[in-house]
Design a protein around this motif. Structure first.
Motif, PDB file in Angstrom:
ATOM      1  N   HIS A 751       0.848  -1.185   0.000  1.00 33.37           N
ATOM      2  CA  HIS A 751       0.000   0.000   0.000  1.00 33.37           C
ATOM      3  C   HIS A 751       0.893   1.248   0.000  1.00 33.37           C
ATOM      4  O   HIS A 751       1.096   1.872   1.043  1.00 33.37           O
ATOM      5  CB  HIS A 751      -0.923   0.027   1.228  1.00 33.37           C
ATOM      6  CG  HIS A 751      -1.851  -1.153   1.313  1.00 33.37           C
ATOM      7  ND1 HIS A 751      -1.465  -2.365   1.829  1.00 33.37           N
ATOM      8  CD2 HIS A 751      -3.144  -1.288   0.925  1.00 33.37           C
ATOM      9  CE1 HIS A 751      -2.480  -3.200   1.784  1.00 33.37           C
ATOM     10  NE2 HIS A 751      -3.517  -2.577   1.233  1.00 33.37           N
ATOM     11  N   GLU A 843      -6.071  10.648  -7.220  1.00 26.87           N
ATOM     12  CA  GLU A 843      -6.393   9.308  -6.722  1.00 26.87           C
ATOM     13  C   GLU A 843      -6.737   9.335  -5.239  1.00 26.87           C
ATOM     14  O   GLU A 843      -7.582   8.560  -4.775  1.00 26.87           O
ATOM     15  CB  GLU A 843      -5.209   8.362  -6.947  1.00 26.87           C
ATOM     16  CG  GLU A 843      -4.772   8.216  -8.397  1.00 26.87           C
ATOM     17  CD  GLU A 843      -3.715   9.246  -8.775  1.00 26.87           C
ATOM     18  OE1 GLU A 843      -3.577  10.267  -8.047  1.00 26.87           O
ATOM     19  OE2 GLU A 843      -3.028   9.046  -9.783  1.00 26.87           O
ATOM     20  N   ALA A 844      -6.084  10.211  -4.481  1.00 32.07           N
ATOM     21  CA  ALA A 844      -6.341  10.280  -3.044  1.00 32.07           C
ATOM     22  C   ALA A 844      -7.771  10.703  -2.740  1.00 32.07           C
ATOM     23  O   ALA A 844      -8.305  10.390  -1.672  1.00 32.07           O
ATOM     24  CB  ALA A 844      -5.370  11.262  -2.390  1.00 32.07           C
ATOM     25  N   ALA A 847     -10.546   7.421  -4.340  1.00 31.94           N
ATOM     26  CA  ALA A 847     -10.544   6.027  -3.892  1.00 31.94           C
ATOM     27  C   ALA A 847     -11.730   5.773  -2.969  1.00 31.94           C
ATOM     28  O   ALA A 847     -12.100   6.621  -2.144  1.00 31.94           O
ATOM     29  CB  ALA A 847      -9.239   5.708  -3.168  1.00 31.94           C
ATOM     30  N   HIS A 849     -11.878   3.427  -0.580  1.00 36.93           N
ATOM     31  CA  HIS A 849     -11.431   3.120   0.777  1.00 36.93           C
ATOM     32  C   HIS A 849     -10.000   3.621   0.933  1.00 36.93           C
ATOM     33  O   HIS A 849      -9.110   3.246   0.159  1.00 36.93           O
ATOM     34  CB  HIS A 849     -11.498   1.612   1.036  1.00 36.93           C
ATOM     35  CG  HIS A 849     -12.829   1.009   0.712  1.00 36.93           C
ATOM     36  ND1 HIS A 849     -13.947   1.211   1.488  1.00 36.93           N
ATOM     37  CD2 HIS A 849     -13.232   0.235  -0.343  1.00 36.93           C
ATOM     38  CE1 HIS A 849     -14.975   0.573   0.957  1.00 36.93           C
ATOM     39  NE2 HIS A 849     -14.568  -0.019  -0.162  1.00 36.93           N
ATOM     40  N   ARG A 850      -9.777   4.413   1.933  1.00 37.79           N
ATOM     41  CA  ARG A 850      -8.464   5.041   2.081  1.00 37.79           C
ATOM     42  C   ARG A 850      -8.171   5.315   3.545  1.00 37.79           C
ATOM     43  O   ARG A 850      -9.081   5.439   4.372  1.00 37.79           O
ATOM     44  CB  ARG A 850      -8.398   6.338   1.280  1.00 37.79           C
ATOM     45  CG  ARG A 850      -9.490   7.307   1.691  1.00 37.79           C
ATOM     46  CD  ARG A 850      -9.890   8.257   0.597  1.00 37.79           C
ATOM     47  NE  ARG A 850     -11.068   9.004   1.001  1.00 37.79           N
ATOM     48  CZ  ARG A 850     -11.336  10.249   0.635  1.00 37.79           C
ATOM     49  NH1 ARG A 850     -10.527  10.875  -0.178  1.00 37.79           N
ATOM     50  NH2 ARG A 850     -12.427  10.844   1.051  1.00 37.79           N
ATOM     51  N   VAL A 878      -1.982   9.589   1.951  1.00 38.50           N
ATOM     52  CA  VAL A 878      -3.092   8.652   1.820  1.00 38.50           C
ATOM     53  C   VAL A 878      -2.549   7.312   1.335  1.00 38.50           C
ATOM     54  O   VAL A 878      -1.622   7.278   0.513  1.00 38.50           O
ATOM     55  CB  VAL A 878      -4.151   9.181   0.822  1.00 38.50           C
ATOM     56  CG1 VAL A 878      -5.232   8.139   0.568  1.00 38.50           C
ATOM     57  CG2 VAL A 878      -4.766  10.474   1.333  1.00 38.50           C
ATOM     58  N   VAL A 880      -4.357   3.760  -0.284  1.00 37.34           N
ATOM     59  CA  VAL A 880      -5.612   3.235  -0.808  1.00 37.34           C
ATOM     60  C   VAL A 880      -5.739   1.778  -0.386  1.00 37.34           C
ATOM     61  O   VAL A 880      -4.800   0.986  -0.562  1.00 37.34           O
ATOM     62  CB  VAL A 880      -5.671   3.374  -2.337  1.00 37.34           C
ATOM     63  CG1 VAL A 880      -6.945   2.730  -2.894  1.00 37.34           C
ATOM     64  CG2 VAL A 880      -5.594   4.851  -2.725  1.00 37.34           C
ATOM     65  N   ALA A 887      -8.924  -1.008   5.278  1.00 37.52           N
ATOM     66  CA  ALA A 887      -8.623   0.374   5.660  1.00 37.52           C
ATOM     67  C   ALA A 887      -8.621   0.531   7.178  1.00 37.52           C
ATOM     68  O   ALA A 887      -7.739   1.201   7.752  1.00 37.52           O
ATOM     69  CB  ALA A 887      -9.624   1.321   5.013  1.00 37.52           C
TER      70      ALA A 887
END
Length: 968
Positions: A751, A843-844, A847, A849-850, A878, A880, A887
């Motif tokens: 991750h 992307e942060a 997503a 779930h983060r 972050v 993902v 998460a």
């Protein structure tokens, strides 16, 4: 409260109150007091509170008391460091830190002289604060001098560049201040009012002070032997021949004949003659300015913005003395057959044999500033006791050397060293005062990093010829000295021209060879395209060739131009000895973004350690790295560098090349974090470390001390050779971190952390007008992560779809708002394509779930509870996750005591007790994903579950808890 039940610090402070003449008792403090303290007595009306805390914590508590209206004296002891702190809780807070082994330190003596018993509470607090404010005289002198120099510079012709006007004003102020020290010793015709009477006389006769007083005094009297003086100069009386360069016409004075108005001169005279009292006695406590205060005064005269741009900050004398002593001990220990700790003690009172060894050392400060390190080195090399004038002259003219880009800094350094020479002659009659040593060959104005030779060596034996000229400058005076300086500069120019011509010819050959190697056909007669690495190498050679040609052309255009080159300035030392024995100092700490693009390019071409590890400012190194590499180049084999550096160099990725080179090819003696050391009380919010290293590979089994004094824990240097960062943690903790790295995968492997959304222009996107609310989303900054959880504090304009891709067209209201920023948005560093309104790293924000955490925080805080529409900005990181459970697992894992401790070990220190938890730090944490899941989430005690997974012993758990509570 019975004395037997009291903590040690309370009984010590009760004894101190008695010694200060106050009443001492010990009682619990009232519950209303907002700090954990005991009341130990009173000094007059002032209550005295005792606490057990390090200096920074004590100062924070004192500020809390001051804000709440409590007046009193706080006495703090730190058992770990043995440091005592005295603070009066009156704004502004000024803490006085006192080593506990000082029986009667200056601060206590000043308090003893105050009569507080009959004063009202507020007056007593103010007087006690003044007594503890040891540097008050220096600060007042700085304020007055800064104002006077500004007035003089403003009064000079406006057509002259401001820098030249300020330089001229500073030159006059330094001369007058120096004469005040001379006058204080009775060396100006035996009178303590010589300057005041001379000024009054010239003004009474309506003469110009510059032309009719200072010019004949400076250039016709102080700079001439008594037998060569005119009748007019003889009228000044018994005034010594000082020489030394201070009383010679400066280049600014030779180039411009300026006339300063009478009000301008009066402002300067009023300050230097009437309002500043001086003394050569370094122990003076009566408010007079001592030579030791001058460095702080003059560095303060530099504009704050100029100081930040130059990375120039005053170094406390206690830290200078400690670093220089340890450097000399580390350097000499293998040469005298004594261990470093014993030798450091012997240096406090060296025997004749050790003094002879010390008299051969050649020392350089490549960014000399106000000369603090050279003065500290002089103190150590001379030894204790009464100053010997011959030994001081030998040290100043043979052993100490310094360079600085700022001509004013060079002048200040010369002034401080000349004052040290005067100190060695105290008590003599004016006619017995010998001329000041010539420092023209020792202290030079120039750039120690970027010189025209770009590392190219001089011709063999060039240093021998320059050595003859250097000796002539050191031993001559008056007109003979000026001729010797001119001859030296011409010889340096000729040597530089020859070296540049040789360098250009060599580069032409290398470029020709590189081009030819890419043109060689294969076995089949084909010509292959050159490799990218070969193209880069050729481009670098051509760029360097162009720079060398420009340097030669500039010298040919101006027959008087002689660019500074450190290799020519100190050629005899570099050629005969192979380099300096010691390179010491506090080089500028300047972030890459504060440097000009051309400077960054030149540094990258010149210094391998300085080159960044990626694109953008986040990967550009601090200027201090280039100074470390340059210092190692300038050392003789076995020579030692001792620098104060930013502590972030222990961990940041851009320093990896420097760390690897030092640990593999050189001997590290001290690598010490000084953030908690009271001697490192810099004026700026900075986090220093001490680096002491010698040129040459370390012996087998060599250990690095993580304490400046050398008596702390030692880390085997071999342990750092494979480590990406340098950890100063307890050896047990370091062994644990190595085991965890070997036994478990890291979070970044599965991750990888990434920065939050970047706008490149916050003014365009953050908190737009309310009419655009329909096109905004909540935004999280790092500062929005509080102890109670994340709370979005802003909104961000979101001209993108759910995947973060920019819209093809903008709604009219959004288009109208962003149009005013279009030019700025189109020129962002990351901008690509036609959609000039795009956001970056989306992307942060997209997503499902983060896990997010702030880049800057006191401790690692991670959360998986951000609502789906919240946008983490680029002050957040972050990761993902694949699903909600994953998460939650990552977030809970990161907030365990063990992960917070490991993160603190690798994080970079920041202001206010905060640390930077970047991708490298958090991504490098162990993450045994296969052993974590719902059982971990359901465990009542996450720490206990994680300890079992990581196989942490009770001792390891205790060590990590200590790190989490008190990170270094």
């Amino acid at each position: 409260m019975p004395l037997a039940t009291l903590p040690d610090h309370a009984t010590r402070h009760a004894a101190l109150i008695h010694r200060l003449g106050g009443e001492a008792w010990v009682v619990p403090v009232p519950a209303s007091l907002p700090v954990p303290a005991l009341e130990v007595g009173r000094l007059g009306p002032l209550p005295c509170w005792s606490i057990a805390a390090p200096p920074r914590s004590a100062t924070a508590m004192a500020r809390t008391l001051a804000r709440r209206g409590y007046l009193g004296l706080m006495l703090a002891d730190d058992a770990a460091s043995g440091i005592r702190t005295l603070i009066v809780t009156i704004a502004p807070i000024r803490a006085t830190v006192v080593p506990c082994d000082d029986l009667l330190p200056l601060a206590i003596r000043r308090l003893q002289r105050e009569r507080l018993a009959d004063a009202p509470l507020l007056a007593a607090a103010a007087r006690a604060a003044d007594a503890l404010d040891i540097d008050a005289a220096g600060r007042r002198a700085f304020g007055m001098l800064h104002t006077a120099i500004d007035r003089v510079a403003t009064a000079l012709p406006a057509v002259v560049p401001r820098a030249d006007r300020e330089g001229w004003a500073l030159l006059q102020a330094t001369r007058l201040l120096f004469l005040r020290f001379v006058e204080a010793e009775g060396w100006l015709d035996g009178r303590q009012d010589f300057l005041r009477c001379a000024v009054d006389d010239v003004l009474a006769r309506h003469r110009d002070p510059g032309r009719h007083l200072l010019h004949p005094l400076f250039f016709g009297t102080l700079n001439r032997r008594v037998r060569d003086r005119s009748r007019r100069a003889a009228a000044f009386g018994a005034v010594p021949f000082l020489n030394g360069g201070l009383f010679e016409p400066h280049a600014l004075e030779r180039a411009r004949a300026w006339d300063l108005s009478r009000p301008g001169w009066m402002a300067l005279f009023e300050l230097v003659i009437d309002r500043i009292e001086v003394t050569l006695d370094p122990e003076a406590e009566d408010g007079r300015v001592t030579p030791g205060l001058l460095g702080r005064v003059f560095e303060g005269v530099m504009e704050p913005e100029s100081r930040r741009a130059a990375g120039a900050y005053y170094t406390p004398p206690a830290m200078v003395r400690a670093l220089v002593r340890e450097a000399v001990a580390c350097h000499l220990a293998p040469r005298v057959g004594m261990d470093e700790e014993r030798l450091a003690t012997a240096l406090e009172d060296p025997d004749p044999t050790l003094l002879r060894r010390m008299s051969t050392l050649r020392v350089l400060d490549p960014a000399v500033g106000s000369g603090a390190f050279l003065v500290g080195t002089l103190d150590l090399l001379h030894g204790p006791g009464v100053r010997d004038a011959r030994r001081v002259r030998h040290i100043l003219t043979r052993q100490l050397h310094g360079v600085d880009r700022h001509p004013g800094a060079v002048r200040i350094t010369e002034l401080r060293l000349w004052l040290e020479s005067l100190r060695a002659m105290r008590g003599r009659a004016p006619r017995e005062v010998t001329p000041l040593p010539n420092l023209d060959t020792a202290i030079r104005a120039g750039d120690a990093l970027l010189d025209p030779l770009h590392g190219h060596p001089l011709a063999p034996r060039a240093g021998l010829a320059l050595a003859v000229h250097r000796r002539a400058v050191v031993s001559s005076h008056g007109s003979a000295k000026r001729a010797a300086v001119r001859a030296l500069r011409h010889a340096e120019r000729r040597t530089l021209e020859a070296a540049l011509a040789d360098h250009e010819a060599m580069l032409r050959d290398r470029v020709r060879d590189a081009v030819a190697s890419t043109a060689i056909p294969t076995l089949f007669g084909e010509r292959s395209a050159p490799h990218a690495r070969d193209r880069q190498h050729l481009a670098g050679l051509r760029s360097l060739l162009r720079r060398v040609r420009r340097e030669r052309a500039a010298m040919q255009r101006d027959a008087t131009a002689a660019p500074f080159a450190l290799e020519t300035a100190y050629a005899p030392i570099l050629e005969r000895q192979g380099g300096f024995d010691l390179v010491v100092g506090n080089p500028p700490w300047v972030r890459a973004e504060r440097l000009a693009t051309a400077t960054r390019t030149a540094l990258g071409a010149r210094y391998r350690w300085w080159r960044g590890s990626g694109n953008g400012y986040r990967h550009q190194p601090d200027l201090a790295i280039a100074f470390v590499e340059r210092a190692v180049e300038l050392l003789r084999p076995g020579g030692t560098v001792a620098f104060l550096l930013p502590s972030k160099l222990l961990t940041v990725s851009y320093a990896r090349t420097a760390r690897a080179a030092l640990v593999h090819h050189h001997t590290l003696h001290r690598v010490a974090d000084l953030a908690g050391d009271p001697r490192a009380g810099f004026d700026a919010t900075i986090y220093p470390m001490a680096l002491i290293a010698s040129r040459g590979a370390s012996p087998p089994g060599h250990g690095i001390s993580t304490d400046l004094a050398g008596d702390g824990p030692r880390v085997p240097q071999a342990d750092w050779r494979m480590a990406p960062t340098w950890s100063l943690a307890d050896p047990e903790v370091q062994r644990l971190t190595r085991r965890l790295a070997e036994d478990f995968p890291t979070l970044g492997e599965t991750h990888p952390p990434r920065l939050g959304v970047k706008t490149g222009a916050n003014a365009a996107f953050l908190d737009p007008p309310a009419a655009l609310a329909a096109w905004t989303r909540p935004a999280m900054r790092g500062r929005d992560f509080g102890p109670g959880g994340p709370r979005p504090g802003s909104r961000i304009l979101w001209p993108a779809d759910r995947r973060g891709e920019p819209w093809r067209e903008l709604p009219p209201p959004v288009a109208a708002h962003l149009a005013q920023f279009r030019s700025r948005l189109e020129h962002r560093a990351d901008q690509r394509g036609a959609c000039w309104w795009r956001l970056f790293r989306t992307e942060a924000a997209t997503a499902a779930h983060r896990v997010a955490w702030p880049d800057l925080a006191p401790t690692l805080r991670a959360t998986a509870t951000l609502p789906a529409d919240v946008v983490p900005l680029n002050s957040c990181y972050v990761v993902v996750a694949g699903n909600a459970e994953q998460a939650e697992v990552i977030a809970r894992w990161l907030t365990t005591t063990w992960m917070r401790a490991l993160a603190a070990l690798g994080a970079e220190a920041a202001a206010g007790g905060y640390r930077r938890f970047g991708a490298r730090v958090v991504g490098g944490l162990p993450f045994p994903a296969r052993r974590l899941g719902m059982p971990f989430l359901q465990a009542e005690d996450a720490d206990a579950f994680a300890a079992v997974v990581l196989q942490l012993s009770p001792d390891e758990q205790r060590a990590l808890r200590d790190v989490a509570t008190n990170p270094r």
